[in-house]
Design an enzyme around this catalytic site. Structure first.
Site, PDB file in Angstrom:
ATOM      1  N   ASP A 225       0.837  -1.196   0.000  1.00 26.14           N
ATOM      2  CA  ASP A 225       0.000   0.000   0.000  1.00 26.14           C
ATOM      3  C   ASP A 225       0.877   1.254   0.000  1.00 26.14           C
ATOM      4  OD1 ASP A 225      -2.758   1.142   0.401  1.00 26.14           O
ATOM      5  OD2 ASP A 225      -1.812   1.924   2.219  1.00 26.14           O
ATOM      6  N   GLU A 276      14.999 -15.130   0.187  1.00 23.63           N
ATOM      7  CA  GLU A 276      15.365 -16.184   1.134  1.00 23.63           C
ATOM      8  C   GLU A 276      14.399 -17.370   1.060  1.00 23.63           C
ATOM      9  OE1 GLU A 276      15.267 -14.389   4.951  1.00 23.63           O
ATOM     10  OE2 GLU A 276      16.737 -12.828   4.464  1.00 23.63           O
TER      11      GLU A 276
END
Length: 561
Positions: A225, A276
């Site tokens: 956002d 990751e």
């Protein structure tokens, strides 16, 4: 034959990125606004179990992923975009166990799930902000937010002249524990949404923790956002936006609180966090920026993966303008190794089944209501919406759908003043209607209470009385319905690999958009006179075809095989 306007563009320039086969490069992603999707417990608010109960409907629709708007703990001053706890589910929507059930059920159907993240600001009820209010100026607690001394002899004036996106000043003065007037804090949105200070390493570290919390649970990515916010220009200089500026920026080239260069470093950091994890986790930017070229900078290989193409969303129903936006998009995004991310509606804009048939200028960010000039023409709006969607879903890249558009839902215009809930309505004292009209709960069953949204008939925003004709139950068995059209388009898009295809323009006249994507020819007639349908097998048409002719405001897909 290529059109003269695009004759200098070869196929390679108009191809999406081929640097990888990540799912987000071509996915169709369905936005769910949780409070308006489906209510399982009868309280009038949609919830996570309600979403889980309808995943088969989304599977049958043919979407690849779902984006959930905020469901976190929140006072709900801005429908959940005021977050009090980023790592828990608001009891209004269920529990963390309900979220885990939803995620598992979606994955079991091959549907990925991305969640909304709100990093520009928190709720004023967040533990950090409550600690800041209790702490002294200059304290570490206040350093997490944008606290500043006021101007004037006694600090009685705000630090600068910035205005909130929702109307009114962007600064609020606090009262110190001893009752004396204190510092001011920045809130680019509602007073209840204080902005974080992203120059603070503690803020940066906290959001890495939040990202990992949800990634560890198995989410496939984040829609971010106000991704172009977060960093403010040093010195916080005064700024007055031009009168025609959009509420979230976009038309302005230099704004001290939008699109600052340092924001890119934040997303490079986040990109390393997502890397990751297995599974091509994705970041999608809500970034309202002046040009497509500038927006493309947010999706360079080490930053975001997608950025909503708001310039496409805001383009009028005009063939020349749409051709230009599509061409520019399919140059700029692949140039940085990213797909274009097409979108026509979301929870912040007037639904495109109404917006494309307004008889006055679209007041972006203001909304439309009973007293708005130039009300939409419903039949024309639905016809154009179907044609626009058929055009969009044939384009290379990714695409987002907003809940209810597959039913052809229009904007709800006649919401009583007493029922409105958008903070924009209150902060502008009714001058702007805000976004309630695109957030009205969905109709599922034409003959059930609240059209099947809630078993009790309760609905947090009133549904128009004539929405029974848009209910999924009414459209599911109708081969001419908007729902049937969406199912056909999504099935053909997937089967023919249009999302990973390439675009070759066809010269078909000023008021017509025509191109090939693989073995599919797409023609959209935006003019007033019918044009010939290309030879081949018709795969889909947004409206009935007559005698080999494509009527106005209609799009057709034709296969050469």
């Amino acid at each position: 034959m290529t059109s003269p306007a695009t004759s200098d563009l070869d196929d390679a320039a108009l191809s999406p990125s081929t640097t990888g086969a990540e799912w987000w490069r071509s996915a169709v992603i369905y936005q769910i606004y949780p409070r308006s999707f489906a209510d399982s417990n009868g309280d009038g608010l949609g919830d996570l179990p309600g979403i889980t109960a309808h995943l088969d409907d989304l599977d049958a629709l043919g979407v690849d992923a779902v984006w959930l708007s905020p469901f976190y703990r929140s006072p709900q001053k801005d429908a959940g975009y005021d977050v009090a706890d980023y790592c828990d589910v608001d009891p209004l929507f269920g529990t963390l166990a309900d979220f885990d059930d939803l995620l598992a059920a979606a994955h079991a159907r091959g549907i990925r799930l991305i969640v909304d993240l709100v990093p520009n600001h928190s709720s004023d009820q967040h533990a950090w902000f409550q600690a800041a209010l209790a702490a002294a100026p200059g304290s570490p607690e206040r350093g997490r937010y944008m606290f500043r001394d006021g101007r004037g002899e006694n600090g009685e004036l705000p630090p600068n002249n910035w205005e909130s996106v929702f109307g009114g000043p962007a600064w609020t003065r606090v009262t110190d524990p001893d009752g004396a007037p204190g510092q001011w804090y920045l809130h680019l949105f509602d007073t209840s949404q204080p902005d974080f200070d992203w120059s603070n390493p503690e803020v940066q570290g906290e959001f890495r923790r939040i990202l990992r919390f949800w990634l560890d649970r198995g989410v496939d990515g984040f829609r971010v956002d106000v991704a172009h916010g977060l960093v403010k220009e040093d010195g916080l200089p005064d700024y007055v936006p031009p009168a025609d500026a959009g509420s979230m920026g976009g038309g302005e080239t230099s704004v001290p609180y939008w699109g600052q260069p340092e924001v890119h470093e934040i997303y490079r950091d986040w990109n390393t966090v997502l890397a990751e994890y297995d599974g091509d986790r994705a970041l999608c930017a809500e970034a309202w920026l002046p040009t497509i070229e500038k927006t493309a900078l947010w999706v360079r290989h080490d930053e975001m993966h997608q950025a909503f193409n708001f310039e496409y969303l805001e383009t009028e129903w005009d063939a020349a303008r749409l051709r230009a936006v599509i061409s520019e998009s399919l140059r700029a995004y692949p140039a940085v190794g990213a797909p274009s991310t097409w979108v026509l509606s979301n929870h912040d804009v007037v639904r495109h089944a109404s917006r494309l048939a307004l008889t006055a200028e679209n007041p972006q960010g203001h909304g439309i209501g009973p007293d708005s000039p130039g009300k939409p023409v419903p039949e024309l709006g639905l016809r154009r919406a179907r044609a626009a969607t058929a055009l969009m879903l044939a384009l290379p890249g990714s695409a987002y759908l907003y809940q209810g558009e597959e039913l052809g839902l229009p904007e709800a215009i006649d919401i009583p003043d007493a029922a409105r809930q958008d903070p924009t309505w209150f902060r502008t004292r009714g001058e702007r209607y805000g976004r309630d009209g695109c957030r009205v709960p969905l109709p599922w069953d034409a003959d059930a209470p609240a059209f099947g949204f809630s078993p009790t008939g309760r609905s947090w925003l009133p549904q128009p009385a004539d929405w029974g004709s848009f209910a999924r139950s009414a459209e599911a068995a109708d081969p001419t319905s908007t729902l049937a059209l969406y199912r056909t388009l999504l099935a053909q898009r997937r089967a023919r690999g249009l999302g990973t295809g390439s675009l070759e323009w066809i010269d078909a006249g000023d008021d017509v958009i025509a191109f090939r994507n693989g073995n599919v020819t797409v023609v959209a007639n935006l003019g007033a006179v019918a044009v010939a349908v290309p030879s081949g097998r018709v795969l889909a048409a947004s409206a009935p075809l007559g005698d080999g002719m494509l009527p106005p405001d209609t799009t057709v897909w034709v296969a050469s095989d």
